[in-house]
Scaffold this motif. Structure first.
Motif, PDB file in Angstrom:
ATOM      1  N   GLU A   1       3.043  -1.169   4.250  1.00 54.43           N
ATOM      2  CA  GLU A   1       2.680   0.388   3.643  1.00 54.43           C
ATOM      3  C   GLU A   1       3.760   1.235   3.770  1.00 54.43           C
ATOM      4  O   GLU A   1       4.734   1.490   4.598  1.00 54.43           O
TER       5      GLU A   1
ATOM      6  N   GLY B   1      -6.538  11.199  -0.312  1.00 51.58           N
ATOM      7  CA  GLY B   1      -6.444  10.401   0.974  1.00 51.58           C
ATOM      8  C   GLY B   1      -6.726   8.949   0.226  1.00 51.58           C
ATOM      9  O   GLY B   1      -6.633   8.056   1.274  1.00 51.58           O
TER      10      GLY B   1
ATOM     11  N   ARG C   1       4.593   5.492   3.012  1.00 49.60           N
ATOM     12  CA  ARG C   1       4.123   6.940   2.840  1.00 49.60           C
ATOM     13  C   ARG C   1       5.274   7.646   2.173  1.00 49.60           C
ATOM     14  O   ARG C   1       6.426   7.786   2.422  1.00 49.60           O
TER      15      ARG C   1
ATOM     16  N   ASP D   1     -13.034   8.645   2.762  1.00 52.98           N
ATOM     17  CA  ASP D   1     -12.118   7.900   2.234  1.00 52.98           C
ATOM     18  C   ASP D   1     -11.673   8.468   0.757  1.00 52.98           C
ATOM     19  O   ASP D   1     -10.660   8.080  -0.060  1.00 52.98           O
TER      20      ASP D   1
ATOM     21  N   ASN E   1      -3.829  14.422  -2.934  1.00 53.50           N
ATOM     22  CA  ASN E   1      -3.989  14.749  -1.524  1.00 53.50           C
ATOM     23  C   ASN E   1      -5.360  14.122  -1.353  1.00 53.50           C
ATOM     24  O   ASN E   1      -5.929  14.567  -0.383  1.00 53.50           O
TER      25      ASN E   1
ATOM     26  N   ARG F   1       0.845  -1.057  -0.157  1.00 56.71           N
ATOM     27  CA  ARG F   1      -0.014   0.136  -0.045  1.00 56.71           C
ATOM     28  C   ARG F   1       0.669   1.302   0.078  1.00 56.71           C
ATOM     29  O   ARG F   1       1.831   1.403   0.858  1.00 56.71           O
TER      30      ARG F   1
ATOM     31  N   PRO G   1      -5.740   5.430  -0.689  1.00 59.06           N
ATOM     32  CA  PRO G   1      -4.524   4.475  -0.761  1.00 59.06           C
ATOM     33  C   PRO G   1      -4.464   3.817  -2.264  1.00 59.06           C
ATOM     34  O   PRO G   1      -5.413   3.560  -2.924  1.00 59.06           O
ATOM     35  N   HIS G   2      -3.338   3.667  -2.501  1.00 58.65           N
ATOM     36  CA  HIS G   2      -2.795   3.117  -3.783  1.00 58.65           C
ATOM     37  C   HIS G   2      -2.484   1.581  -3.692  1.00 58.65           C
ATOM     38  O   HIS G   2      -1.087   1.361  -3.189  1.00 58.65           O
ATOM     39  N   ASP G   3      -3.283   0.625  -3.623  1.00 54.74           N
ATOM     40  CA  ASP G   3      -2.996  -0.613  -3.304  1.00 54.74           C
ATOM     41  C   ASP G   3      -2.553  -1.682  -4.329  1.00 54.74           C
ATOM     42  O   ASP G   3      -3.227  -1.824  -5.484  1.00 54.74           O
TER      43      ASP G   3
ATOM     44  N   ILE H   1       0.840   5.455   0.116  1.00 58.75           N
ATOM     45  CA  ILE H   1       0.078   6.537   0.590  1.00 58.75           C
ATOM     46  C   ILE H   1       0.750   7.873   0.248  1.00 58.75           C
ATOM     47  O   ILE H   1       2.016   7.942   0.712  1.00 58.75           O
TER      48      ILE H   1
ATOM     49  N   LYS I   1       1.240  11.956  -0.257  1.00 61.23           N
ATOM     50  CA  LYS I   1       1.029  13.299   0.258  1.00 61.23           C
ATOM     51  C   LYS I   1       1.678  14.307  -0.518  1.00 61.23           C
ATOM     52  O   LYS I   1       2.987  14.178  -0.631  1.00 61.23           O
TER      53      LYS I   1
END
Length: 488
Positions: free
Chosen positions: A255, A212, A257, A298, A210, A155, A214-216, A157, A159
């Motif tokens: 995950e 929010g 970030r 989400d 931004n 995953r 997630p890229h799974d 995330i 930002k």
């Protein structure tokens, strides 16, 4: 199981009534009762599957399972759907207490245990059932199962320091990144991997960075760590970074970030867990978003209001746009001190007046000329409708307390304090749609702060009840309401 006890009791009672109390007769009666009990337990009855270790939200997201039983008509798997408590077949299926079904997700029609399926990106969640117990009552056969993941989840995330950054594409590649394999679904086995064709790309494209979401990436599990390359395209600029992933084991989640700042991509933090909840993949953008749709917590968009709704869409081109929060934010003084700057000072509201009513003229009052149909120059407060850029300037100079306070209150990083022009246009929008407002939308009432500065020490406010604008608000003493806007 009361029937079994009754059968056993009757068998023993009849043996006793015969007057024969010898051990052999008692044993014979007991064996007879056990045979009757065994025969009863093997009667075919309607079957249902109870899944343990998953929340109701997870099971609703799973929705249905493929179930295969030995001797099933046609020799193919049947779809079992979740009814809020258990999974039940879409067509009548009977089984006794000796049943040993094979179960997998997702449901594939005409599936047989020997079938091998070629899978590739997007691989998605793949689950296989593990039987825990089989019980039978007088009206059903109940199977208790666990559903175990066959893939590993990576995953990402994202930002950015820039609220309005748009991500065109996200790709990953590396020796440990594989989504192509041969799968035997009902047996829960990977029969081997095959060569990937190019990079693995996120299905979320042309979306707000931004937002929010997630890229799974569901990947083939690995037992060794490996290097991964991440490629990102933001506002037409290509960014990349390399990092090392730990072993990607079945059912685990890794995950990362990622942070975009000053045109550079960096890894902010990472963590690994041995399991993760089942979630349906979120797709950030469509080409059919309409005014009146809803932005969810989400980051997704929907045409229906529910408990996860965050904002109401008031402007869109079908994919991107703006939404206004369903309720007011808590009171905060965003400017805080004289030295704060957004980089923009608007000397007047419409080129003439610094205070007055807009909309319908009031008797004996100065009236500011404003209409959403008029194109004002961006140099005046009622012509600058990019509150996101103004908010970005405020946050760039914010002290840690002010910055944290804003981040805690905005829910999604795409939130911003609207400009005077945006709030004035909102007043017209709400007036136009007053007969079709969402039931849980709280109408803005009273005086609201905006992100438009009118001087070194002052900023613009707007009275959404009286439709009144003033530029004479001190940055040092602000106790006004704030209604956040969101980009999507």
């Amino acid at each position: 199981m009361r029937h079994c006890g009754l059968i056993l009791f009757l068998a023993l009672f009849l043996a006793g009534c015969s007057g024969n109390t010898r051990n052999g007769d008692a044993l014979s009666a007991h064996q007879t009762a056990e045979k009757v009990k065994d025969s009863w337990s093997k009667m075919s009855k309607p079957i249902e599957i109870e899944v343990t270790g998953r929340t109701k939200d997870e099971l609703e997201a799973i929705g249905s399972l493929a179930v295969w039983l030995d001797g099933m008509e046609g020799g193919k798997a049947v779809e079992f759907r979740f009814d809020g408590k258990v999974f039940k077949p879409t067509v009548p299926v009977l089984a006794d207490s000796t049943v040993l079904p094979l179960v997998c997700y997702p449901f594939l029609p005409s599936l047989h245990p020997a079938d091998t399926v070629a899978v590739s990106h997007p691989l998605g969640e793949r689950l296989a059932g593990q039987i825990q117990s089989v019980t039978q009552t007088n009206d059903k056969t109940k199977i208790t199962m666990k559903l175990e993941e066959l893939t590993a989840l990576l995953r990402l995330i994202l930002k950015s320091d820039n609220i309005s950054d748009v991500m065109q594409i996200l790709e990953i590649q590396g020796d440990c990144v594989s989504t192509a394999a041969f799968l035997i679904p009902l047996k829960g086995k990977l029969a081997g991997t095959r060569a990937d064709a190019g990079n693995v790309c996120s299905p979320n494209k042309d979306c707000l960075l931004n937002n929010g979401i997630p890229h799974d990436f569901n990947l083939i599990p690995t037992e060794d760590s490996g290097e991964i390359q991440i490629f990102l395209k933001v506002n037409g600029q290509k960014l990349s970074i390399s990092t090392t992933l730990p072993p990607l084991r079945r059912g685990s989640i890794t995950e990362l970030r990622l942070h975009v700042s000053d045109g550079k991509l960096s890894v902010g933090s990472s963590w690994v867990d041995t399991k993760h909840p089942f979630e349906k993949p979120s797709v950030s953008g469509t080409d059919s978003v309409r005014i009146g749709h809803f932005l969810q917590r989400d980051g997704t968009l929907t045409s229906k209001f529910d408990e996860n709704t965050l904002a109401w869409v008031i402007l869109t081109d079908g994919r991107h746009g703006k939404a206004v929060a369903m309720d007011d934010n808590s009171t905060s003084n965003w400017f805080r001190k004289k030295s704060f700057r957004t980089g923009h000072i608007f000397d007047t509201a419409d080129g003439k007046l610094r205070e007055g009513y807009f909309g319908q003229p009031q008797e004996d009052e100065e009236h500011i000329v404003f209409s959403p149909r008029i194109r004002y120059p961006g140099s005046c407060a009622l012509g600058f409708d990019d509150g996101a850029a103004l908010t970005q300037g405020i946050l760039r100079h914010a002290d840690s307390h002010a910055l944290k306070n804003f981040q805690d209150k905005r829910v999604l990083p795409s939130a911003y304090i609207p400009s005077l022009a945006e709030m004035a246009r909102l007043a017209y929008h709400l007036e136009k749609h007053k007969d079709s407002m969402p039931a849980f939308f709280k109408m803005p009432e009273g005086i609201y702060a905006t992100s438009s500065e009118s001087g070194e020490d002052t900023f613009y406010s707007i009275d959404m009840t009286e439709w009144f604008v003033t530029a004479y608000n001190s940055k040092e003493h602000s106790d006004m309401k704030t209604r956040l806007f969101y980009l999507f």
